[in-house]
Motif scaffolding. Structure first.
Motif, short mmCIF file in Angstrom:
data_model
loop_
_atom_site.label_atom_id
_atom_site.label_comp_id
_atom_site.label_asym_id
_atom_site.label_seq_id
_atom_site.Cartn_x
_atom_site.Cartn_y
_atom_site.Cartn_z
N UNK A 66 60.30 26.93 40.65
CA UNK A 66 61.74 26.67 40.50
C UNK A 66 61.98 25.53 39.50
N UNK A 67 61.23 24.44 39.64
CA UNK A 67 61.42 23.30 38.75
C UNK A 67 61.15 23.67 37.29
N UNK A 68 60.10 24.47 37.09
CA UNK A 68 59.79 24.91 35.73
C UNK A 68 60.90 25.83 35.20
N UNK A 69 61.39 26.70 36.06
CA UNK A 69 62.44 27.64 35.63
C UNK A 69 63.72 26.90 35.25
N UNK A 70 64.08 25.89 36.05
CA UNK A 70 65.28 25.11 35.75
C UNK A 70 65.16 24.47 34.37
N UNK A 71 64.00 23.88 34.09
CA UNK A 71 63.79 23.23 32.80
C UNK A 71 63.83 24.26 31.66
N UNK A 72 63.20 25.41 31.88
CA UNK A 72 63.18 26.45 30.85
C UNK A 72 64.58 26.96 30.55
N UNK A 73 65.35 27.25 31.59
CA UNK A 73 66.70 27.77 31.39
C UNK A 73 67.59 26.75 30.70
N UNK A 74 67.44 25.47 31.07
CA UNK A 74 68.23 24.42 30.42
C UNK A 74 67.86 24.29 28.94
N UNK A 75 66.56 24.39 28.64
CA UNK A 75 66.12 24.34 27.24
C UNK A 75 66.69 25.50 26.44
#
Length: 308
Positions: A66-75
């Motif tokens: 989840x944490x990785x996905x949040x960062x990816x989507x924000x990027x």
């Protein structure tokens, strides 16, 4: 669903704690959402979510993912914004009702004109909002904030005033100091945080005086409290900007102006565990620019516990 849409769906499921709510947010059916997450877990070879009849929560592996996905989507959103110059999507904000109607809404057309691809869902209330669980991006709240993991930006302070109707004062008299409030009644504003009515507050020099007067009427909303004050139910305290018209036309009268309540701080809050998206960033920056000047903040240190 493609991989990017699946990542967005997964993040929404964790945020909302619900397949159905996340599916609705993403515009897909519950069966489609279920199938997409099952396919994602199969591809990764690990279970991402614990499911029950009432709630969905991430596994240890799911939390890390989840944490990785949040960062990816924000990027990705940042990259899209940089390429197109536009801020797009749905932004969900919750603002205390009177502030929303008197300050935010009148200024909102200009903000939307600058960001034509953005849609704002503006809620209004004074209750506690679980931003992540309810899918809300940011909230504007008054008062001293409790300890939390939210990030808060200061918007200014609201000058408070004590008021009563002319009819009420004709019956009970106009006090010249807080010491003369014996026999008076207040309209009890019930805190959503404690479930108890908030005391009236007065300042005398550096001293802060709190007084819990008898209350025949308890209310949970600012508009109801203002209407009750106009009808003569008792003394009320609220931000001055909310009573500006009443004070101008004589529907309400300011009392004890030499003993004003402490001004109330106003803040916008958003989750700290997620990278701030461009649409939230521009909205928060806009709130700072719009609300601060509209409040004409005072110079005294604000320490009042808010009506929430």
């Amino acid at each position: 669903m493609d991989r990017l849409a699946t990542l967005d769906l997964f993040v929404r499921i964790v945020d909302r704690g619900s397949f159905s709510a996340a599916a609705a947010d993403c515009g897909v059916s519950r069966p489609v959402a279920t199938a997409a997450i099952k396919a994602l877990e199969h591809r990764l070879g690990t279970r991402l979510l614990h499911r029950s009849t009432r709630h969905v929560r991430p596994t240890v592996e799911g939390t890390a993912y989840y944490r990785r996905c949040v960062a990816i989507l924000a990027d990705i959103e940042d990259a899209d914004r940089g390429a197109s110059g536009a801020v797009a999507g749905l932004l969900r904000a919750d603002v205390v009702g009177r502030l929303a109607r008197m300050i935010v809404l009148p200024a909102l057309p200009d903000f939307l004109a600058r960001h034509p691809a953005l849609t704002v869902h503006l809620g209004e209330g004074e209750r506690f909002v679980d931003l992540v669980r309810e899918g809300v991006d940011c909230v504007v709240r008054a008062g001293t904030l409790p300890e939390s993991d939210m990030i808060a930006r200061h918007l200014g302070v609201m000058e408070e005033v004590t008021v009563a109707s002319p009819e009420y004062l004709a019956r009970h008299g106009t006090p010249a100091s807080p010491d003369e409030l014996g026999g008076h009644q207040m309209i009890g504003f019930v805190s959503s945080r404690t479930g108890q009515p908030l005391p009236l507050e007065f300042t005398r020099g550096d001293e802060v005086i709190e007084m819990l007067l008898p209350a025949r009427l308890l209310v949970g909303g600012a508009d109801t409290g203002a209407a009750a004050a106009r009808l003569g139910f008792g003394l009320a305290q609220a931000p001055r900007h909310g009573f500006a018209d009443d004070l101008a036309n004589g529907t309400l009268v300011e009392i004890l102006p030499g003993f004003p309540p402490m001004p109330t701080p106003l803040s916008v809050l958003y989750p700290s565990n997620r990278q701030l998206s461009p649409r939230v960033r521009v909205f928060v920056d806009w709130l700072v620019d719009v609300i601060g000047p509209a409040l004409h903040p005072g110079t005294r240190h604000a320490r009042r516990t808010g009506r929430s």
